[in-house]
Motif scaffolding. Structure first.
Motif, short mmCIF file in Angstrom:
data_model
loop_
_atom_site.label_atom_id
_atom_site.label_comp_id
_atom_site.label_asym_id
_atom_site.label_seq_id
_atom_site.Cartn_x
_atom_site.Cartn_y
_atom_site.Cartn_z
N CYS A 181 7.08 6.92 -3.24
CA CYS A 181 5.96 7.79 -3.53
C CYS A 181 5.87 8.76 -2.43
CB CYS A 181 4.53 7.06 -3.62
SG CYS A 181 3.15 8.17 -3.71
N ASP A 182 5.84 10.02 -2.47
CA ASP A 182 5.79 11.06 -1.41
C ASP A 182 4.39 11.95 -1.51
OD1 ASP A 182 6.18 12.60 -4.00
OD2 ASP A 182 8.08 13.52 -3.02
N CYS A 183 3.52 11.43 -2.06
CA CYS A 183 2.16 11.89 -2.48
C CYS A 183 1.57 11.84 -1.01
CB CYS A 183 1.34 11.37 -3.44
SG CYS A 183 1.89 11.49 -5.05
N LYS A 184 0.80 12.77 -0.75
CA LYS A 184 -0.14 12.87 0.70
C LYS A 184 -1.35 12.17 0.33
CE LYS A 184 2.24 16.51 2.79
NZ LYS A 184 3.10 17.03 1.66
N ARG A 185 -2.08 11.62 1.19
CA ARG A 185 -3.44 11.29 1.17
C ARG A 185 -4.40 12.38 0.46
NH1 ARG A 185 -1.95 8.47 5.84
NH2 ARG A 185 -1.90 6.26 5.57
N SER A 186 -4.27 13.58 0.96
CA SER A 186 -5.00 14.76 0.62
C SER A 186 -4.82 14.90 -0.83
CB SER A 186 -4.69 15.89 1.39
OG SER A 186 -3.26 16.28 1.31
N ASP A 187 -3.77 14.79 -1.39
CA ASP A 187 -3.41 14.71 -3.00
C ASP A 187 -4.25 14.00 -3.46
OD1 ASP A 187 -1.32 16.88 -2.11
OD2 ASP A 187 0.24 15.42 -1.98
N TYR A 237 -4.98 4.77 -6.49
CA TYR A 237 -3.48 5.94 -6.59
C TYR A 237 -3.53 6.25 -8.20
CZ TYR A 237 1.06 8.12 -6.59
OH TYR A 237 2.04 8.73 -6.80
N GLY A 241 7.97 10.62 5.40
CA GLY A 241 6.99 11.08 4.58
C GLY A 241 6.84 10.43 2.99
N ARG A 287 5.91 2.31 5.04
CA ARG A 287 6.36 3.47 5.40
C ARG A 287 7.35 3.72 6.27
NH1 ARG A 287 2.10 6.83 3.18
NH2 ARG A 287 0.01 5.62 3.11
#
Length: 285
Positions: free
Chosen positions: A102-108, A129, A149, A191
């Motif tokens: 998963c390359d999603c950011k926390r902000s996403d 998520y 990332g 991570r």
């Protein structure tokens, strides 16, 4: 070597700050329970987050616990020295088809939740998520962790289905508690900068060290559902659990490093004795 039926307790702080009264209560309780049953008492240093761990905090943990009158088995297990153990556990979950990159950011994730009224949150208050990366082509866990990332998430739906029915844990004074790991959603288990999450590391450590009794704060009660899921998937022993009440400050908030709660070192500098601390916390004098 411990006997086959000897119980084993542990206190497992993170060296990212100085210990406070909440830590002291948990350590003293574990030590007392181990002593009462003729069991073992372990100290474990949970420094898996090497970016925040500091040697001066680790040294202070030893100093503060010794000041309280505690003694523990040596050598002390330090998580940063056992990344291979966690990698093997992750590889096993990966072989089961339960991990995905998963390359999603926390902000996403936060923006997605904000755009969907009533989006569910986990027991810690973080939005679950959405599963954006769940159906992308799978890659080996080791390959994923070499790429910055990118995180490894647990496919919770598949994991729960594979674990089967009847997932519970034994809670002190409550008996069998039904586990509900799905409330955590597709949790991150690793991570690149933190090659194992707290959740995967703690169940692996407890199994390797032969911990039979997990005695910790009530703030980790809900996390036990996830830990029991991982234990079943990895075929690890099931310890008993006892989640004790938290030590609160004058505002009714739990003591924490992030709130700059008064540390044991500060109390000691103010002339407070170890006996004073033990009496204040109750049943430890």
């Amino acid at each position: 070597m411990p006997g086959p039926s000897q119980r084993c307790f542990r206190f497992a702080p993170s060296p990212n700050g100085f210990l406070h009264l909440g830590h002291a209560y948990s350590a003293l309780l574990n030590f007392r329970l181990a002593r009462e049953c003729g069991g073992r008492f372990l100290l474990r240093i949970e420094d898996i987050d090497t970016g925040r761990a500091r040697p001066e905090f680790e040294a202070a943990i030893h100093e503060d616990l010794a000041w309280l009158g505690l003694a523990w088995e040596t050598p002390v297990r330090r998580q940063s020295e056992h990344f291979d153990d966690y990698a093997r556990a992750l590889a096993r979950l990966d072989d089961m088809g339960l991990l995905y990159a998963c390359d999603c950011k926390r902000s996403d994730i936060a923006h997605f939740a904000a755009a969907h009224d009533g989006w569910p949150r986990d027991p810690d208050g973080a939005p679950l998520y959405s599963g954006t990366c769940r159906d992308k082509p799978r890659r080996p866990a080791g390959e994923v962790l070499r790429q910055g990332g990118v995180a490894l998430r647990l496919d919770m739906e598949k994991a729960v289905a594979l674990a089967g029915q009847g997932l519970t844990w034994q809670e002190f004074n409550l008996g069998a508690v039904a586990a509900d790991p799905a409330q955590w959603g597709d949790v991150v288990l690793a991570r690149k900068d933190t090659p194992a999450s707290y959740h995967i590391a703690v169940v692996v450590d407890d199994a390797i060290q032969g911990v039979t009794d997990v005695v910790r704060g009530r703030d980790l009660f809900n996390a036990t559902s996830l830990h029991r899921l991982l234990q079943r998937l990895l075929e690890l022993p099931e310890p008993g659990y006892r989640h004790h009440d938290l030590v609160l400050d004058e505002d009714g908030e739990k003591l924490s490093k992030s709130r700059a709660s008064t540390t044991l070192r500060a109390l000691r500098a103010d002339g407070v004795s170890a006996s004073d601390v033990r009496r204040r916390l109750g049943s430890f004098s």
